[in-house]
Design an enzyme around this catalytic site. Structure first.
Site, mmCIF file in Angstrom:
data_model
loop_
_atom_site.group_PDB
_atom_site.id
_atom_site.type_symbol
_atom_site.label_atom_id
_atom_site.label_comp_id
_atom_site.label_asym_id
_atom_site.label_seq_id
_atom_site.Cartn_x
_atom_site.Cartn_y
_atom_site.Cartn_z
ATOM 1 N N HIS A 84 0.861 -1.183 0.000
ATOM 2 C CA HIS A 84 0.000 0.000 0.000
ATOM 3 C C HIS A 84 0.893 1.228 0.000
ATOM 4 C CE1 HIS A 84 -3.440 2.572 0.841
ATOM 5 N NE2 HIS A 84 -2.608 3.249 1.604
ATOM 6 N N ASP A 163 -16.246 0.660 5.246
ATOM 7 C CA ASP A 163 -15.266 1.664 4.811
ATOM 8 C C ASP A 163 -15.828 2.553 3.705
ATOM 9 O OD1 ASP A 163 -12.524 2.829 4.704
ATOM 10 O OD2 ASP A 163 -12.588 2.015 2.680
ATOM 11 N N ARG A 170 -16.033 10.925 5.442
ATOM 12 C CA ARG A 170 -14.835 11.599 5.959
ATOM 13 C C ARG A 170 -14.492 12.804 5.103
ATOM 14 N NH1 ARG A 170 -10.642 7.138 6.103
ATOM 15 N NH2 ARG A 170 -9.166 8.835 6.425
ATOM 16 N N SER A 185 -9.089 2.328 7.901
ATOM 17 C CA SER A 185 -9.553 2.273 6.523
ATOM 18 C C SER A 185 -8.601 1.440 5.652
ATOM 19 C CB SER A 185 -9.674 3.707 5.983
ATOM 20 O OG SER A 185 -9.857 3.702 4.597
ATOM 21 N N LYS A 189 -9.155 -3.137 4.701
ATOM 22 C CA LYS A 189 -9.200 -3.699 3.336
ATOM 23 C C LYS A 189 -8.081 -4.722 3.138
ATOM 24 C CE LYS A 189 -9.662 0.587 2.132
ATOM 25 N NZ LYS A 189 -9.730 1.896 1.532
HETATM 26 N N1 IUR Z 1 -6.554 5.197 1.461
HETATM 27 C C1 IUR Z 1 -7.451 4.487 2.162
HETATM 28 O O1 IUR Z 1 -7.786 3.368 1.785
HETATM 29 N N2 IUR Z 1 -8.006 5.023 3.263
HETATM 30 C C2 IUR Z 1 -7.668 6.250 3.731
HETATM 31 O O2 IUR Z 1 -8.188 6.691 4.729
HETATM 32 C C3 IUR Z 1 -6.707 6.978 2.978
HETATM 33 C C4 IUR Z 1 -6.180 6.447 1.859
HETATM 34 I I1 IUR Z 1 -6.194 8.889 3.604
#
Ligand code: IUR
Length: 450
Positions: A84, A163, A170, A185, A189
């Protein structure tokens, strides 16, 4: 059990929410048994009061199990990995790294995102390839991982539905920049992908979410702690994000640069990120005994074109016509016979003699976003052909009047003010300082799980 207003009050007043409290909140969000204003109020309470580590962990777990959690064949134990990135400019690392890891025997169910604000999104880049379908069901993902080893897809309807709701609210409630909310968040995932190992590319600098190394490190450490507590071996690198990664920014242009990298002609900074992040994963899965061996495996997967073959197979598996995938991966491709080229290009020239000391990636990305390469609202379309190619490198000595940036645009055309902004993004000097020399390498720190 507390009612929703009581839960909001508890957090608002700074108390620590129990596992039961957090579970009740996420269930209500998932089942839509809560008013939007209540969810917004809870998000703001979390933003203001923060969360202790155990609350963030519980929030992540509850969000993860709000939908489907993937399961993999037992023979893939220890092989399922992902990465990520917290978002960059010109960040096409995933396009090169996912197939390179697949070529090393890993299984990479990469669930990526779209670009927002000035940062690009891997899904937008891939959609500049005619036919590429980012929507794949859980069964299709399993099938592609069995046959190819990697896929790059969007979040399915059933993956972490909580999410989806929280993320959209948000934005509307100015609660994006909250450490516990970001952590839950991202990791909910990744948890739902049932990963064995995860590497995070946490960026800091002018063009990153976090501007300084210390705050990026705090995010990285928090993400690592929660990731490891979920049973995912989680490591992080801290990499600087002041300019651009590679020379191209913009969706189709970045696909071309990634394909060039897979053909052995990648820019050094991009390959540094690909080999380092890949090596960390190979180390965690035990496929390399140290980082240098890991880097060697990734480099060999690229040099031998095995990674390129994996990318070709992934494109085909995700809907690209076999002929198109083959043509894009052939050594002498005319990329623009397949990818859309912008109707107009213009070259900006250096204003004086000098050494290239800096290019402001945030300014460049901001202008490109306004020209249509990025979006300012979720759901907006992007123009895949808009982008820019840097024609000079950091540390290069240039004469006045040489082209330093090729801008690809359609409608709208760049305004005079935007051209001036771009010209100011280029910093020329007389001599390269040690600080600029440092900018040639992006990876500043490596954090491995204990
Ligand atoms: N990417 C995500 O998947 N969640 C987040 O809160 C952010 C970036 I900032």
């Amino acid at each position: 059990m507390l009612l929703i207003p009581d839960l909001i009050k508890k957090k608002r007043d700074g108390a620590v929410l129990s596992d039961e409290d957090i579970g009740a909140f996420i269930q209500a969000v998932t089942k839509k048994n809560i008013q939007e204003c209540q969810t917004g109020a809870m998000l703001m309470a979390i933003w203001q009061k923060g969360m202790v580590a155990t609350e963030t962990e519980t929030l992540t777990r509850e969000m993860m199990s709000s939908g489907d959690v993937m399961s993999w064949p037992t023979e893939w134990a220890g092989l399922v990995v992902d990465k990520h990135s917290t978002g960059g400019v010109g960040d096409k690392v995933s396009l090169v790294m996912a197939p390179a890891l697949a070529a090393c025997g890993c299984k990479v169910p990469m669930i990526s995102g779209r670009g927002l604000a000035h940062t690009g999104g891997t899904l937008d880049k891939l959609e500049s390839i005619p036919g590429f379908n980012i929507h794949q069901s859980a069964e299709q993902i399993l099938q592609i991982l069995s046959s190819v080893g990697c896929c790059i897809v969007g979040q399915t309807e059933m993956l972490v539905p909580a999410d989806r709701v929280l993320y959209s609210l948000r934005d509307a409630t100015s609660t994006v920049d909250s450490l516990p909310l970001i952590t839950a968040s991202i990791l909910s995932k990744k948890g739902a992908e049932s990963l064995f190992a995860l590497v995070l590319d946490v960026k800091f600098g002018r063009a990153a979410l976090y501007k300084d190394l210390d705050s990026a490190k705090e995010l990285a450490q928090g993400l690592m702690d929660v990731g490891n507590s979920l049973g995912i071996r989680t490591a992080a690198i801290l990499s600087s994000m002041d300019g651009t990664i590679g020379r191209c920014v913009g969706n189709s242009l970045e696909v071309i640069e990634a394909l060039q990298a897979l053909k052995g002609n990648g820019p050094e900074d991009l390959m540094e990120l690909v080999t380092t992040l890949g090596a960390v994963l190979l180390l965690m899965t035990g496929q390399a005994s140290d980082l240098s061996e890991g880097r060697k495996h990734i480099s060999e997967a690229v040099a031998s074109r095995r990674a390129l073959s994996k990318f070709q197979a992934m494109m085909e598996a995700q809907g690209v016509a076999a002929e198109t995938a083959r043509a894009l991966c052939s050594p002498d491709t005319d990329y623009y016979s397949i990818l859309h080229k912008s109707a107009h290009q213009t070259e900006l020239q250096t204003p004086e003699d000098g050494v290239v000391l800096d290019v402001d990636g945030l300014v460049l990305a901001g202008v490109l976003q306004k020209l249509g390469a990025g979006r300012s609202k979720v759901g907006e379309a992007v123009n895949h052909s808009v982008g820019a190619e840097m024609l000079v490198s950091l540390g290069q000595r240039v004469r006045k009047g040489v082209p330093w940036l090729r801008l690809h645009y359609e409608d709208p055309a760049p305004t005079l003010d935007q051209i001036n902004q771009l010209q100011k993004a280029l910093v020329l000097g007389t001599n390269e300082s040690t600080e600029t020399q440092q900018k040639h390498t992006l990876v500043r720190e490596l954090l491995l799980p204990r």
